[in-house]
Motif scaffolding. Structure first.
Motif, PDB file in Angstrom:
ATOM      1  N   UNK A  90     101.794 -32.435  16.720  1.00  0.00           N
ATOM      2  CA  UNK A  90     101.331 -31.954  18.019  1.00  0.00           C
ATOM      3  C   UNK A  90     100.420 -32.948  18.722  1.00  0.00           C
ATOM      4  N   UNK A  91      99.748 -33.850  17.951  1.00  0.00           N
ATOM      5  CA  UNK A  91      98.888 -34.846  18.597  1.00  0.00           C
ATOM      6  C   UNK A  91      99.702 -35.866  19.385  1.00  0.00           C
ATOM      7  N   UNK A  92     101.029 -35.898  19.169  1.00  0.00           N
ATOM      8  CA  UNK A  92     101.865 -36.911  19.833  1.00  0.00           C
ATOM      9  C   UNK A  92     102.575 -36.364  21.058  1.00  0.00           C
ATOM     10  N   UNK A  93     102.186 -35.157  21.497  1.00  0.00           N
ATOM     11  CA  UNK A  93     103.030 -34.478  22.481  1.00  0.00           C
ATOM     12  C   UNK A  93     103.204 -35.257  23.788  1.00  0.00           C
ATOM     13  N   UNK A  94     102.238 -36.078  24.162  1.00  0.00           N
ATOM     14  CA  UNK A  94     102.368 -36.798  25.424  1.00  0.00           C
ATOM     15  C   UNK A  94     102.807 -38.253  25.266  1.00  0.00           C
ATOM     16  N   UNK A  95     103.127 -38.667  24.024  1.00  0.00           N
ATOM     17  CA  UNK A  95     103.626 -40.043  23.885  1.00  0.00           C
ATOM     18  C   UNK A  95     105.110 -40.058  24.216  1.00  0.00           C
ATOM     19  N   UNK A  96     105.585 -41.232  24.583  1.00  0.00           N
ATOM     20  CA  UNK A  96     107.016 -41.372  24.779  1.00  0.00           C
ATOM     21  C   UNK A  96     107.699 -41.199  23.433  1.00  0.00           C
ATOM     22  N   UNK A  97     108.795 -40.444  23.436  1.00  0.00           N
ATOM     23  CA  UNK A  97     109.476 -40.165  22.179  1.00  0.00           C
ATOM     24  C   UNK A  97     109.944 -41.452  21.502  1.00  0.00           C
ATOM     25  N   UNK A  98     110.235 -42.474  22.322  1.00  0.00           N
ATOM     26  CA  UNK A  98     110.684 -43.750  21.766  1.00  0.00           C
ATOM     27  C   UNK A  98     109.636 -44.450  20.921  1.00  0.00           C
ATOM     28  N   UNK A 135     104.508 -26.192  21.577  1.00  0.00           N
ATOM     29  CA  UNK A 135     103.269 -26.555  20.901  1.00  0.00           C
ATOM     30  C   UNK A 135     103.223 -25.965  19.497  1.00  0.00           C
ATOM     31  N   UNK A 136     103.668 -24.716  19.389  1.00  0.00           N
ATOM     32  CA  UNK A 136     103.686 -24.049  18.092  1.00  0.00           C
ATOM     33  C   UNK A 136     104.563 -24.812  17.095  1.00  0.00           C
ATOM     34  N   UNK A 137     105.745 -25.206  17.569  1.00  0.00           N
ATOM     35  CA  UNK A 137     106.670 -25.923  16.682  1.00  0.00           C
ATOM     36  C   UNK A 137     106.124 -27.309  16.337  1.00  0.00           C
ATOM     37  N   UNK A 138     105.499 -27.980  17.327  1.00  0.00           N
ATOM     38  CA  UNK A 138     104.926 -29.300  17.063  1.00  0.00           C
ATOM     39  C   UNK A 138     103.818 -29.197  16.025  1.00  0.00           C
ATOM     40  N   UNK A 139     103.033 -28.115  16.120  1.00  0.00           N
ATOM     41  CA  UNK A 139     101.989 -27.892  15.119  1.00  0.00           C
ATOM     42  C   UNK A 139     102.601 -27.623  13.752  1.00  0.00           C
TER      43      UNK A 139
END
Lengths: 251, 288, 320
Positions: A142-150, A133-137
């Motif tokens: 970080x708002x995309x953390x639950x989307x499929x990476x594709x 989460x820290x790195x995504x922020x």
């Protein structure tokens, strides 16, 4: 201290020499650029260093230890992360899952306790999530953390791949063209991230075609041409080196 | 000593059949990247077609021609409807599809012709020929002769003809072929039909000397897979050599080791070789 | 949401527990028990085919290893069934490790063929090692299981209802184990290998090790299914490793939806019931099976389970 070092590193493909006795090293805390015309062996050098390709001759040392011939995953677990020229992520997993996968092997793996989720595994998983989460922020996705990476955009892919490499807190990060095909705003962002992380103590070894990026970012530059090292030095020295100019523009 | 030569000759005769079927497998793999489980069924169906044609009193050579032609047509149909839609998708899908085709053909043959073995009796085929004390059935000599002729013809076809050159190109780099205008689907069809034809020729040749039954193809094709793997997937010469090696080993092992485990030796040889050389004895070649 | 989920689980639980009370036909009960066996068999196969992405054609051999192991242990060494059952699974697991060690290093295509060769070799051994396995005749008169439960004494598994509850327990254990495995770090690592092996290795995943683990776990559950079958029909023979079983497993897994638990369960139940009610010869049935397999691969390679997931995903996206 020398983190990564190649000694007389040689790689042949079906009789073609892709790397010819290359000696180079990356010290702790540096941002070293690896440049050269297309087909000069830059990516091959990354692949040999990370065990994706077997080497033909010479040695690769990491933190003083000989890692030549080790498997890719063994080298990864020693603290050497990398990204690829063509983005590689797991499109069918969520962003968070991609991040968690990047660290789980580094935390030590017990098969049965993983399956049955012992308290230790739960704690590790929680720590991993917090770090992810820290790195995504840090790169603002970080708002995309639950989307499929594709489903991410190209720039977001590039960022995700970048922070996946950072996830296990590696000793050195090998970046293969972080600025390729990225728009100028994004390049600026990426450079800021690299500089900031370098200040925090991360070491980078970067293949890059964009000379502005190389000149501004790198503390030292190594130049390959036809698999041979033809120059090495500070960016401004390289810019004026005759051999390098010849390699890029011919005479 | 006579026993030794007798076994060797038998091994070579069976090796010819194995090699014919296995070469079909290996070129189909080299060009379509498909493991064709139905290859053995072409062999079985061809033997039945030969049997049926022979029942109508037509001469045996004509029966061979009709059998091979039928297999080529069936091969083209199978390729068009069960393989081509799957090219470029997950690698398991074409294998599973050929497995399905194999099951359909094999059980279809049981439904139509019953599991009872059939035989064709041709006097000349069963003539015993004595050479230096070794007894050889005439048809086995014919099998070896036709197999060798076929391999020479195949070599010429692949090396010299335009289609053969295109096949080699496709096996090396499909993308490049598309760019320079080679019709890749057409080459794939031809290759698959060629494989079916080779297998069918094998089936037509053994019809007079072996019992014809619906499961004759499946065991054969598995041994041929062993030859293909040993020879290095897609490597024609390696596959032919491996097929002969397996058949000869099998022939001797049955005589000196055990008859009960007859069908296992080929696989044991394959597994032992793979333990030491995971890419086969002759290594993987780029292209066919 | 949580409560409705709990209610669904309770309802399904009551339904499953109640089956012996409202299914009166012993024939239907028999097929239901076989559905349970095939659920375990197919789910264990799906670990290899669906989650690992390797085409193994050696799964029936592990089923056979499990069956023969527990039958021989119980009949020749008087080992109690509760011990013989797990040993059957463990021996299948060990055999899988031995086979997998060379086979999982090969290319995908070679792996498929080598595992098929393994099945044929095992079959030849079972047919020819007459002193141990009674050869092609098989072993008749396999005793029905007796389970010693502390404080309750020995429970004899004799009626269809008894067998039903035993297989229900085994099915639940299998489903839970596989569910937990897939949603754990192990499952994540397996998925990563299937999707992109080079990247997985770069992130530190030892692909070979995880392949061995998945292959061996698949074999373990196949061994359990084999053991249960032998003690249920009180017979063990080499025909359990027929090629037919590979076809059937492939149909259950592929048509059901490889890589989905619910899909494979649906596939296994459907293809246990369908052939029983198709009153045709086995050969004609196999022709239809082959046809179903080819059609599924061409038109719906993601299977029923994959289609269900797609619908759920679309609905979730629509409702935000």
């Amino acid at each position: 201290m020398r983190l990564l070092e190649t000694i007389e590193l040689t790689k042949n493909f079906f009789g073609l020499t892709a790397l010819d006795k290359v000696n180079l090293h990356v010290n702790k805390g540096e941002i070293v650029g690896l440049i050269g015309p297309n087909g000069s062996g830059k990516t091959t050098l990354f692949n040999c260093a990370t065990g994706v390709l077997p080497v033909t001759g010479g040695r690769v040392k990491f933190m003083g230890e000989d890692i030549t011939g080790l498997k890719t995953h063994e080298i990864a677990l020693k603290g050497l992360s990398r990204t690829f020229q063509i983005i590689r992520i797991f499109p069918k997993m969520t962003v968070m899952e991609n991040m968690l996968l990047s660290i789980q092997q580094h935390q030590g793996e017990r098969i049965l306790s993983s399956i049955f989720r012992t308290p230790r595994i739960r704690r590790l998983e929680k720590e991993a999530r917090e770090r992810a989460l820290k790195l995504l922020e840090f790169v603002n996705i970080d708002h995309l953390k639950d989307s499929l990476a594709g489903n991410l955009s190209f720039g977001q892919h590039k960022l995700l791949e970048f922070i996946m490499a950072l996830m296990p807190d590696p000793e050195i990060v090998l970046l293969d063209e972080p600025a390729a095909a990225v728009n100028p705003t994004m390049i600026k962002k990426m450079m800021d991230h690299i500089v900031q992380l370098n200040k925090e103590g991360y070491t980078f070894f970067i293949i890059e075609h964009n000379m502005d990026v190389v000149m501004e970012l790198c503390t030292r530059v190594v130049v390959l041409n036809y698999g041979e090292k033809i120059a090495e030095g500070k960016p401004e020295e390289i810019k004026n080196n005759d051999d390098v100019i010849e390699a890029y523009f011919g005479t | 000593m006579e026993m030794f030569f007798q076994l060797l000759v038998n091994g070579i005769a069976f090796g010819s059949i194995y090699a014919m079927v296995a070469v079909g497998l290996t070129i189909v793999f080299g060009i379509l990247e498909v493991v064709n489980f139905a290859q053995g069924e072409f062999y079985m169906l061809a033997a039945y077609v030969t049997f049926l044609v022979y029942l109508t009193q037509l001469p045996y050579p004509l029966a061979i021609v009709i059998a091979v032609a039928t297999m080529i047509v069936i091969g083209l149909i199978v390729e068009r409807f069960a393989i081509r839609p799957l090219i470029g998708r997950a690698w398991q899908l074409p294998i599973l599809s050929t497995l399905g085709i194999s099951i359909i053909m094999q059980n279809g043959a049981i439904v139509i012709w019953t599991p009872n073995p059939r035989t064709i009796i041709i006097d000349i085929a069963n003539l015993n020929i004595h050479i230096f004390g070794v007894v050889i059935v005439f048809q086995k000599l014919m099998i070896v002769f036709f197999a060798l002729a076929l391999f020479i013809g195949l070599h010429y076809f692949i090396q010299k003809t335009k289609t053969g050159k295109a096949m080699r190109a496709v096996s090396q780099n499909k993308e490049a072929c598309r760019i320079i205008g080679i019709d890749v689907p057409r080459i794939s069809s031809i290759t698959f039909a060629l494989g079916a034809g080779l297998s069918g020729f094998g089936g037509a040749l053994v019809a007079p000397v072996m019992a014809i039954h619906p499961v004759m193809g499946i065991l054969l094709v598995l041994k041929c897979f062993a030859a293909v793997i040993m020879g290095g997937f897609g490597n024609i010469k390696g596959t032919i050599c491996s097929a002969f090696i397996l058949a000869i080993v099998e022939s001797f092992a049955v005589a000196y080791v055990s008859l009960q485990y007859k069908d296992v030796f080929a696989f044991l040889v394959m597994i032992i070789i793979l333990l030491f050389r995971p890419a086969g004895i002759f290594g993987k070649k780029v292209g066919i | 949401m949580r409560i409705s989920r709990l209610l669904v689980i309770i309802a399904v639980g009551i339904f499953l527990l109640g089956i012996p009370y409202f299914v009166t036909s012993s024939y239907v009960m028999h097929i239901i028990i076989f559905s349970g066996i095939y659920i375990i068999f197919a789910l264990s196969y799906d670990i290899v085919v669906g989650y690992l992405g390797m085409l193994s054609l050696g799964h029936p051999a592990f089923y056979g290893v499990g069956g023969y192991t527990s039958v021989l242990l119980v009949m020749k060494l008087d080992v109690p069934y509760v011990i013989a059952l797990p040993i059957a699974g463990i021996l299948a697991l060990i055999v899988a490790l031995i086979v997998g060690f060379p086979a999982l290093r090969l290319s995908y295509h070679s792996f498929a063929i080598v595992t098929l060769a393994f099945t044929l070799i095992m079959r030849a051994v079972w047919i020819n090692w007459v002193s141990l396995t009674n050869g092609p005749m098989g072993i008749p008169g396999v005793p029905r299981p007796t389970i010693d439960i502390p404080f309750l004494g020995a429970v004899h598994i004799e009626t269809l209802t008894d067998y039903y509850y035993l297989i229900l327990i085994l099915v639940i254990i299998t489903c839970l184990f596989i569910y937990f495995m897939i949603h754990s770090r192990v499952g994540r690592a397996l998925l990563s290998i299937r999707e992109n092996e080079v990247l997985a290795e770069t992130l530190g995943v030892n692909a070979f090790k995880y392949r061995m683990i998945a292959f061996a776990i698949g074999a373990f559950f196949a061994g359990l299914a084999g053991s249960f079958t032998a003690h249920y029909i009180t017979f063990m023979g080499p025909e359990f490793t027929d090629f037919y079983y590979i076809t059937m497993l492939l149909i259950m897994v592929i048509l059901g939806g490889s890589g989905t638990i619910h899909g494979v369960i649906i596939g296994a139940i459907a293809f246990t019931f369908i052939p029983e009610y198709l009153r045709i010869t086995p050969e004609f049935r196999d022709v239809i099976y082959g046809f179903v397999l080819v059609m599924t691969i061409i038109f719906m390679p993601e299977g029923i389970g994959g289609k269900i997931n797609e619908i759920i995903y679309k609905r979730r996206v629509r409702t935000g």
